[in-house]
Design a protein around this motif. Structure first.
Motif, PDB file in Angstrom:
ATOM      1  N   LEU A  21       0.832  -1.208   0.000  1.00 23.65           N
ATOM      2  CA  LEU A  21       0.000   0.000   0.000  1.00 23.65           C
ATOM      3  C   LEU A  21       0.869   1.262   0.000  1.00 23.65           C
ATOM      4  N   THR A  22       2.014   1.211   0.678  1.00 22.69           N
ATOM      5  CA  THR A  22       2.894   2.378   0.683  1.00 22.69           C
ATOM      6  C   THR A  22       3.500   2.608  -0.695  1.00 22.69           C
ATOM      7  N   GLN A  23       3.912   1.532  -1.342  1.00 25.83           N
ATOM      8  CA  GLN A  23       4.476   1.660  -2.689  1.00 25.83           C
ATOM      9  C   GLN A  23       3.431   2.228  -3.655  1.00 25.83           C
ATOM     10  N   ARG A  24       2.207   1.756  -3.532  1.00 24.56           N
ATOM     11  CA  ARG A  24       1.144   2.244  -4.407  1.00 24.56           C
ATOM     12  C   ARG A  24       0.892   3.746  -4.208  1.00 24.56           C
ATOM     13  N   GLU A  25       0.830   4.171  -2.954  1.00 26.10           N
ATOM     14  CA  GLU A  25       0.553   5.579  -2.676  1.00 26.10           C
ATOM     15  C   GLU A  25       1.720   6.478  -3.068  1.00 26.10           C
ATOM     16  N   MET A  26       2.937   5.992  -2.927  1.00 26.89           N
ATOM     17  CA  MET A  26       4.094   6.796  -3.332  1.00 26.89           C
ATOM     18  C   MET A  26       4.181   6.911  -4.852  1.00 26.89           C
ATOM     19  N   GLN A  27       3.730   5.880  -5.558  1.00 30.37           N
ATOM     20  CA  GLN A  27       3.636   5.974  -7.014  1.00 30.37           C
ATOM     21  C   GLN A  27       2.587   7.008  -7.422  1.00 30.37           C
ATOM     22  N   ARG A  28       1.439   6.950  -6.785  1.00 29.89           N
ATOM     23  CA  ARG A  28       0.376   7.918  -7.080  1.00 29.89           C
ATOM     24  C   ARG A  28       0.830   9.357  -6.838  1.00 29.89           C
ATOM     25  N   ALA A  29       1.633   9.532  -5.791  1.00 26.83           N
ATOM     26  CA  ALA A  29       2.090  10.877  -5.441  1.00 26.83           C
ATOM     27  C   ALA A  29       3.268  11.328  -6.284  1.00 26.83           C
ATOM     28  N   GLY A  30       3.825  10.422  -7.108  1.00 30.63           N
ATOM     29  CA  GLY A  30       4.896  10.799  -8.013  1.00 30.63           C
ATOM     30  C   GLY A  30       6.305  10.702  -7.443  1.00 30.63           C
ATOM     31  N   TYR A  31       6.454  10.102  -6.264  1.00 31.23           N
ATOM     32  CA  TYR A  31       7.788   9.940  -5.697  1.00 31.23           C
ATOM     33  C   TYR A  31       8.580   8.860  -6.420  1.00 31.23           C
ATOM     34  N   ILE A  32       7.888   7.811  -6.868  1.00 32.91           N
ATOM     35  CA  ILE A  32       8.534   6.705  -7.576  1.00 32.91           C
ATOM     36  C   ILE A  32       7.713   6.368  -8.810  1.00 32.91           C
ATOM     37  N   ASP A  33       8.348   5.712  -9.784  1.00 30.87           N
ATOM     38  CA  ASP A  33       7.665   5.341 -11.025  1.00 30.87           C
ATOM     39  C   ASP A  33       6.779   4.129 -10.811  1.00 30.87           C
TER      40      ASP A  33
END
Length: 440
Positions: free
Chosen positions: A428-440
């Motif tokens: 869930l953290t990876q998904r949210e960080m992708q949505r926020a543009g921190y990671i691809d």
């Protein structure tokens, strides 16, 4: 006109004057958290209104998670519902950068901004400008029953490891007599269970993210920390621990139900209050634990502070209240009413130079030591792209931290094991960080 008529006329004029004053009064709506220090402030606020008869106070006192939700929603939408908000070191720099808070660069000279502890003042400032005034500051430490430890034949070192804590919890655990080896936060929330668990993970050498903002819940330090957290709570904790936050554990400790409690240093004045605590005369203190071989004690740095939102239409009155409630005079007022032990801790250098406070507060030295040892600018032993200590200082953390906290609370309630909880947190953290543009 006879004397009775004169008195009657004077009384009538006085009543009219008071009514007019009441109608002209500025009403401040203050949002605050339902902990002991804030409730005490509310009880003493007549002192403020007597000095400021043109200001009336309206209080909105909320449970911690609800307070955060309400004030965040109000300030983000410019709702203007509150004139003074109780917020923490997480919100201040983020909200100030959005121009959501008014700067407090015009406090009266006798406020003595330079007396604020440097670390706290820095945490509540942006580019050198103060945006919130600290009501109390804290780090974290171990509080334990000295009588129970002695009966169990254990000695808790001043700087314990987690192995020391586990051994002490096992020895002190006596559920037949309703004494549980250890009490820790289990209630979900980014500032409830995740405040503690993040600090614990830091002390194991873990981090939320690597330098590329990739979540690290699949790392060995997180696995070790989560396994030990669940083992401590499942084997030596009180029943229903997944519903216990700061206030619930405070009550348990005061009632003599906890052998140890690891939490905010601000709790010390309440567990040693003879009017409320059954164990006031048998409390010992130790630093926040660390894992063997890890040079990080997980010390956090936090302040519950008073801030004025940009949406207020009562700026002058709001700043007057903030200055009063966080002043040296307020600290003296608390001391006069309830003794120096009850003074709001962790904000001013002068308090820790006060011999009366040092004599009345056996926890003062440990509190200051823990706060000075906190390194929110370097929360992990690894290099990380964020600051924060027991939180991650990015806007997205409120949502992510709360979701992870719900997952970890579910694990504590037996709905999943540590491995499943960490895997869910990672995803869930990876998904949210992708949505926020921190990671691809």
């Amino acid at each position: 006109m006879n004397m009775r008529a004169v008195l009657g006329a004077a009384t009538a004029l006085t009543a009219v004057g008071l009514t007019a004053a009441a109608q002209d009064a500025t009403t401040l709506t203050i949002a605050t958290v339902n902990n002991g220090d804030m409730i005490r402030m509310q009880a003493l606020s007549d002192n403020f209104t007597e000095q400021n008869p043109d200001i009336a106070l309206e209080w909105v006192t909320l449970e911690e998670n609800v307070l955060r939700q309400r004030v965040t929603q109000d300030i983000a939408t410019g709702g203007g519902q509150f004139d003074v908000m109780t917020i923490g070191t997480y919100e201040v720099p983020i909200w100030a950068a959005q121009d959501w808070l008014l700067p407090l660069d015009d406090l009266p000279a006798d406020y003595d901004v330079d007396d604020l502890l440097p670390a706290i003042r820095s945490a509540l400032s942006v580019d050198g400008t103060l945006y919130a005034a600290p009501f109390y500051g804290e780090s974290a430490m171990v509080m334990y029953r000295t009588d129970v430890a002695e009966q169990a034949g254990v000695e808790i070192p001043d700087e314990p490891t987690w192995s020391d804590i586990k051994a002490a919890a096992e020895a002190m655990h006596d559920p037949d007599n309703e004494v549980y080896g250890i009490c820790l936060r289990g209630k979900p929330g980014w500032g409830e269970n995740m405040g503690f668990i993040t600090a614990m993970a830091n002390s194991y050498g873990a981090s939320w993210f690597d330098m590329e903002w990739q979540p690290q819940f699949d790392s060995e330090p997180w696995q070790a920390a989560m396994n030990d957290y669940l083992e401590l709570m499942n084997n030596y904790g009180p029943p229903g621990a997944s519903s216990n936050g700061f206030n619930e554990n405070l009550a348990l400790f005061q009632q003599g139900r906890c052998g140890m409690w690891i939490d905010a240093t601000v709790a010390a004045s309440f567990v040693t209050d003879p009017d409320d605590s059954t164990v006031a005369d048998s409390v010992g203190y130790a630093t926040f634990p660390s894992r063997e071989g890890v040079d990080n004690r997980g010390n956090w740095l936090w302040a519950w502070s008073l801030a004025v939102p940009s949406s207020t239409d009562a700026e002058d009155a709001a700043k007057r209240f903030v200055a009063w409630a966080t002043s040296k005079d307020y600290t003296t007022l608390v001391a006069q009413e309830e003794g120096w032990r009850a003074a709001p801790p962790g904000t001013r250098t002068s308090l820790y130079q006060n011999q009366e406070y040092q004599a009345a507060a056996p926890f003062a030295e440990m509190t200051l030591k823990a706060m000075q040892a906190a390194t929110p600018e370097n929360p992990s032993v690894d290099e990380v792209p964020y600051t924060g200590g027991q939180f991650v200082a990015i806007p997205e953390f409120q949502g992510i931290g709360t979701a992870v906290g719900q997952t970890f609370s579910a694990a504590l309630a037996g709905q999943m094991d540590a491995e499943q909880a960490l895997q869910t947190a990672q995803q869930l953290t990876q998904r949210e960080m992708q949505r926020a543009g921190y990671i691809d």
